[in-house]
Design a protein around this motif. Structure first.
Motif, PDB file in Angstrom:
ATOM      1  N   ARG A  27      29.420  48.425  55.399  1.00  0.00           N
ATOM      2  CA  ARG A  27      30.298  48.551  56.567  1.00  0.00           C
ATOM      3  C   ARG A  27      30.224  47.342  57.498  1.00  0.00           C
ATOM      4  NH1 ARG A  27      29.810  55.072  58.099  1.00  0.00           N
ATOM      5  NH2 ARG A  27      30.851  55.804  56.190  1.00  0.00           N
ATOM      6  N   GLN A  28      29.833  46.194  56.931  1.00  0.00           N
ATOM      7  CA  GLN A  28      29.780  44.942  57.688  1.00  0.00           C
ATOM      8  C   GLN A  28      30.767  43.922  57.130  1.00  0.00           C
ATOM      9  OE1 GLN A  28      27.906  44.674  60.512  1.00  0.00           O
ATOM     10  NE2 GLN A  28      27.428  46.834  60.106  1.00  0.00           N
ATOM     11  N   ASP A  29      31.792  44.395  56.419  1.00  0.00           N
ATOM     12  CA  ASP A  29      32.823  43.543  55.837  1.00  0.00           C
ATOM     13  C   ASP A  29      32.230  42.436  54.972  1.00  0.00           C
ATOM     14  OD1 ASP A  29      35.427  42.732  55.329  1.00  0.00           O
ATOM     15  OD2 ASP A  29      35.496  41.368  57.054  1.00  0.00           O
ATOM     16  N   LYS A  31      31.605  39.790  51.966  1.00  0.00           N
ATOM     17  CA  LYS A  31      32.493  39.007  51.129  1.00  0.00           C
ATOM     18  C   LYS A  31      32.624  39.681  49.766  1.00  0.00           C
ATOM     19  CE  LYS A  31      31.271  34.598  53.293  1.00  0.00           C
ATOM     20  NZ  LYS A  31      30.620  33.275  53.073  1.00  0.00           N
ATOM     21  N   THR A  43      30.523  41.895  45.268  1.00  0.00           N
ATOM     22  CA  THR A  43      30.349  41.464  46.650  1.00  0.00           C
ATOM     23  C   THR A  43      29.073  40.631  46.770  1.00  0.00           C
ATOM     24  OG1 THR A  43      28.938  43.279  47.430  1.00  0.00           O
ATOM     25  CG2 THR A  43      31.328  43.685  47.362  1.00  0.00           C
ATOM     26  N   ILE A  96      32.560  48.742  49.049  1.00  0.00           N
ATOM     27  CA  ILE A  96      33.501  47.906  49.798  1.00  0.00           C
ATOM     28  C   ILE A  96      34.292  48.737  50.792  1.00  0.00           C
ATOM     29  CG2 ILE A  96      35.585  46.484  49.574  1.00  0.00           C
ATOM     30  CD1 ILE A  96      34.454  45.555  46.834  1.00  0.00           C
ATOM     31  N   GLY A  98      33.315  51.255  52.361  1.00  0.00           N
ATOM     32  CA  GLY A  98      32.462  51.871  53.366  1.00  0.00           C
ATOM     33  C   GLY A  98      32.116  53.316  53.077  1.00  0.00           C
TER      34      GLY A  98
END
Length: 267
Positions: A27-29, A31, A43, A96, A98
């Motif tokens: 949940r921290q966006d 990559k 990711t 991804i 979340g």
């Protein structure tokens, strides 16, 4: 040579370390990008977890082979008596998005059999474990599959399994289809009886199912590929021909209902 319970302790510590890393990205966006050949998303968290697991596990067991979704193929694993089979984050799409249903899947194979296994869901803290001839546990408590038949059963699988062409005479059994994003977790959910079965008619990567297969087997489930054969791991192909995981009664009914046994490959 370490005993399977010693390998299990190593895997569990590594899985919990992986969880701490994954939650730093969750949940921290993080990559994210698509891998080549339509192999799905990856990711920066997958790679960070993979790096930690590789360093921790092969550092402790330098003679073990290594098979991971996020590592380059290394054929030397085929000559190793033991091999780690790892999915750093199983359910990357859920990660991804979340969602909570991703897991870390860690196993040790000796020859072609799994002898130690952990599936850990870091958000919920659910930790499934099994080794050798020991019990399957969820957070230290024994688990077991359900004992029911196919009618009305809850089966963790994907939509295409309900197509008539997969079943004898086009008769799709009367089960209820469910889904969870992590394949490793699906096997564990069948093992603990929260759902009645996990089923896939597609070839599955070993890293997705190695840990869950032992956990389900030690819980008392019947575990096979889609043709009813024993699963074999650390193969050159790195894949298993689908899976049926369920209590023995349901496993037999699903296998009997699938398409003509004469179509099954030899072996």
């Amino acid at each position: 040579m370490p005993a399977p319970d010693e390998d299990l302790a190593l895997l569990e510590g590594a899985a919990r370390a992986a969880g701490r890393i994954a939650l730093d990205f969750w949940r921290q966006d993080p990559k994210a990008w698509d891998k080549a050949d339509d192999a799905g998303p990856v990711t920066e968290a997958d790679l960070a977890v993979n790096e930690e697991l590789h360093a921790r596990l092969t550092g402790a067991r330098p003679g073990y082979g290594w098979l991971s979704e996020e590592s380059e193929a290394d054929s030397s694993r085929l000559d190793a008596e033991h091999c780690f089979i790892i999915d750093p984050i199983d359910g990357t799409r859920a990660f991804i998005a979340g969602q909570e249903g991703f897991s870390h899947s860690l196993a040790v194979a000796r020859g072609d059999r799994i002898v130690a296994a952990v599936v850990f869901l870091p958000v919920s803290g659910r930790c499934y474990t099994a080794f050798g001839e020991g019990p399957a546990l969820l957070n230290g408590e024994p688990i077991a599959p359900t004992d029911r038949g196919v009618s009305g059963a809850s089966v963790l699988t994907y939509r295409a399994v309900s197509e008539p062409g997969h079943w004898k005479d086009g008769r799709v059994p009367d089960f209820r289809r469910e889904f969870r994003p992590s394949l490793a977790w699906r096997l564990c959910l069948a093992a603990e009886g929260r759902f009645d079965a996990a089923l896939s008619l597609r070839a599955a990567w070993e890293w997705d199912i190695a840990a869950g297969s032992l956990i389900a087997e030690r819980a008392g489930a019947a575990v096979s590929d889609r043709y009813g054969r024993r699963m074999r791991f650390n193969s050159q192909r790195g894949m298993v021909d689908g899976l049926i995981v369920a209590g023995p009664r349901l496993h037999g009914e699903l296998l009997a209902a699938l398409d003509d046994p004469g179509l099954r490959p030899a072996g």
